[in-house]
Every structure is written in C-alpha cells, then in structure tokens.
Design a protein around this motif. Sequence first.
Motif, PDB file in Angstrom:
ATOM      1  N   PHE A  16       0.918  -1.460  -0.173  1.00 53.07           N
ATOM      2  CA  PHE A  16       0.060  -0.023  -0.147  1.00 53.07           C
ATOM      3  C   PHE A  16       0.725   1.392  -0.118  1.00 53.07           C
ATOM      4  N   TRP A  19       2.195   1.820  -3.320  1.00 56.63           N
ATOM      5  CA  TRP A  19       1.184   2.287  -4.007  1.00 56.63           C
ATOM      6  C   TRP A  19       1.025   3.971  -3.984  1.00 56.63           C
ATOM      7  N   LEU A  20       1.149   4.078  -2.584  1.00 56.91           N
ATOM      8  CA  LEU A  20       0.947   5.482  -2.266  1.00 56.91           C
ATOM      9  C   LEU A  20       1.953   6.568  -2.816  1.00 56.91           C
ATOM     10  N   LEU A  24       1.327   9.420  -5.701  1.00 63.74           N
ATOM     11  CA  LEU A  24       1.819  10.735  -5.265  1.00 63.74           C
ATOM     12  C   LEU A  24       2.643  11.249  -6.335  1.00 63.74           C
ATOM     13  N   LEU A  27       0.729  11.741  -9.646  1.00 65.47           N
ATOM     14  CA  LEU A  27      -0.082  12.994  -9.685  1.00 65.47           C
ATOM     15  C   LEU A  27       0.909  14.321  -9.750  1.00 65.47           C
ATOM     16  N   ALA A  59      -2.341  -1.165  -7.401  1.00 63.64           N
ATOM     17  CA  ALA A  59      -3.723  -1.281  -6.943  1.00 63.64           C
ATOM     18  C   ALA A  59      -4.286  -2.724  -7.133  1.00 63.64           C
ATOM     19  N   LEU A  62      -3.462  -5.092  -4.592  1.00 64.46           N
ATOM     20  CA  LEU A  62      -3.929  -4.857  -3.168  1.00 64.46           C
ATOM     21  C   LEU A  62      -5.307  -5.440  -2.993  1.00 64.46           C
TER      22      LEU A  62
ATOM     23  N   LEU B   6      -9.350   2.419   3.766  1.00 60.90           N
ATOM     24  CA  LEU B   6      -7.979   3.233   3.581  1.00 60.90           C
ATOM     25  C   LEU B   6      -7.508   3.386   2.358  1.00 60.90           C
ATOM     26  N   PHE B   7      -7.712   2.449   1.426  1.00 61.92           N
ATOM     27  CA  PHE B   7      -7.260   2.643   0.123  1.00 61.92           C
ATOM     28  C   PHE B   7      -8.267   3.702  -0.560  1.00 61.92           C
ATOM     29  N   ALA B  10      -7.463   7.116   0.816  1.00 68.22           N
ATOM     30  CA  ALA B  10      -6.235   7.571   0.289  1.00 68.22           C
ATOM     31  C   ALA B  10      -6.457   8.374  -1.132  1.00 68.22           C
ATOM     32  N   LEU B  14      -5.809  12.041  -2.122  1.00 66.05           N
ATOM     33  CA  LEU B  14      -4.942  12.491  -3.175  1.00 66.05           C
ATOM     34  C   LEU B  14      -5.632  13.245  -4.340  1.00 66.05           C
ATOM     35  N   PHE B  18      -5.049  17.167  -5.616  1.00 67.57           N
ATOM     36  CA  PHE B  18      -4.687  17.547  -6.916  1.00 67.57           C
ATOM     37  C   PHE B  18      -5.619  18.535  -7.491  1.00 67.57           C
TER      38      PHE B  18
END
Lengths: 146, 217
Positions: A16, A19-20, A24, A27, A59, A62, B6-7, B10, B14, B18
């Motif tokens: 996870f 992935w974050l 980030l 983007l 993703a 996950l 959670l996913f 998040a 994000l 943006f």
Amino acid sequence: MTPTPIPQQTGWTLLFLAWLVATLSTLGALFIGEVMGHAPCILCWYQRICMFPLVLVLAAGLFPFDRRVVRYALPLAAVGLLIALFHWGVTAGLIPERVTPCSVGVPCSVDVIKLFGFVTLPLLSVLSFSTIVGLLVLTHFNKGAQ
Amino acid sequence: MKKSTLFISAAVILLAAFVAGMLIFKSKQGEEAQQAATESRSALVRMHSPMHGPADAKVEIVEFLDPACGTCRDFYPRVKQMAEDHPGQVRVALRYAPFHANSDQVVAMLYAAGKQGKHVEALEALLAAQNDWVANHVANPERAWTHLEGLGLDMEQLRSDMNSPAVVALVRQDLDDATTMKVTATPEYFVNGKPLPTWGWEQLVTLVNEELAGAYH
C-alpha cells in the motif's frame, strides 16, 4: 508456535505504501506537466512510462492481496530507477548532455524546480523509484507464516 | 480501519488535493495574467501591427499567432470573420509569437511583404499552404518562400528587406511583447487588454460579446 496474521498484514501495508508513493509521484508529474505547463523532456517521459502503470498494477495487487504483484511491478520500478539515476546524473553535470537523447524540444538538463538548492525533479524521481523498489523487495521477502 | 476504506480514502484525498491545487494554481495564474495585462497595455499594440477593421472600433482583439501553428491557421479566419460581422465595432490587431523553430524567419518575410503593402495577403497565402512548409513543427523558410511568389511581390526587395535591421527589430519586438504579456502558447487573445479567463473559442466569443455590450449600448 502461534501463527499470527500479522505478516500478511505487513505485506499489504508495504504494498500500500508503494502504491501511495507511485500515486503521489504520478499526480505530481501530471501537475507539473498539465497544470503548470512544463513540457516533459524525453527522459521524463521514459520515467513516466515506468511510474504511471505502477498506480494501476499495485492497486490490482492490493485487492485481493497478491504478493506475486512484485514480479510484475518490480521490473517497471527497477527500469524507472535506472532512468531516473541517469537523468539525475545529467542534471548534476556528471553525465554530459550531448550523450543523452534530448535533441528535440525540451532539454533534459534544465531544472524546472529546485527546492533547498538541490532537490530537483530527477532527484525526487530517484527517491520515489528507489522507495518503491525497496518496498516491493520487502513485500517479497515478508513471507512469514501464512 | 478496513483495507478498502483506507485505500479509497487515500485515493480520494490525493485526487482532491490534486484538483484543489489545480484550481488554486489556475486562479493565481489568471490573476497574474490579468495584472500583467493591465500593467503593460503599451506592449499589446504597436504601430507596426497589421489590422482588420477600422482604428476607431471600440472593441479591439489582439491576436498573438505563429504562422507555423495549426490552431492559429484554423482560428485566423474565424477571428477575421468577427471583425467583418461587427463592421466598425471590432478590429483585430495581429502580433506574432513565432515559437516554432525557424518560424521567426517566416514572420520576417511577412513584415518584409508588409513594406510592399502585402502583409495580410502574404500571411493568408502562407497559412493556406502551411502543410507544405511546416513539417513536424519545424518551419522551412525556403519552402514558405515559394508560396509568396504568386503575390506580385518584388522578391529581390523582399529578400533584402527580411534581413534588414528594421524588420529583425519588429520580430524581436513581437517576441519581447509576447513574453511581457505572458503569452506561452499560440494563438493567444486579448480583448481590450483583457486576457481570456481560460483558453478557448467560446471564451473568446463571450469576452468579445461582453465588450461589445459594454461599448455599444
């Protein structure tokens, strides 16, 4: 022996986090390219090619958690890291610009953004890719009892 | 917390960051463009700019274009049509922002043709033949040259004029003014000194109509 569900939990969390970082970075790249209007140079494009798919691939790994996603994501992250290192070398002046494929349009050796005097986009890219590579490797070896 | 919660949170956070960043950046950019436009109106219109429409029209569109840019080619006749649709009320001043490679030499040809009174004719001939002298966003001045031959220009004179310091200075002036006005892509429009809020044909039409309503009511 008391088998605990924690190892799988940890594996998921590591993935996870990877992935974050990928999301980030993606983007961020889109913001600088599309919103701020800085056209990406060739080397940036190659790094984008490695970074953008990670958002979707990781993703998919996950839900449901599938440790084998490392096999598919790691090659992308590793190649991205190599290109990022090369690009960083170019901007840091370690590798001369003329041996790079930046002949068309946007030069790769220009610093679009520079924070605190040394944090450039290629450096951020190196940090992102190496964090992802690290997290993926940890996910792979974090087998534990499952 | 559940993993999926959670996913998703998040991802939503994000994306929201943006979008918020985009809105903040765009509005700041819009304010800066507005400010630049009011501070430097003198950079907007120069005596050398060719015009469509009379000098006393109260609505003035300043168009920064690049003769090698495809969108400029498509928009040019529509903007010219605006001046014709509102005779005496709208005029269009043409400025150049030759961002494509070698395009500055083509603009020099146009200013040189202007010395023989054929600036607009030369521009329209080049826009019509754009596909022939622009390849992969690189202008080919030699090929562009061939499309000026049918216009009855003194080509010898044109050749020497386009390299004269006076013409080079005009091209330089246009590029400098484009920088001052924060023109980064072409075509870019200013209506009575106001930049478009966001780029687009509809936005241009709206702005022109607002200015028309303000000036002729």
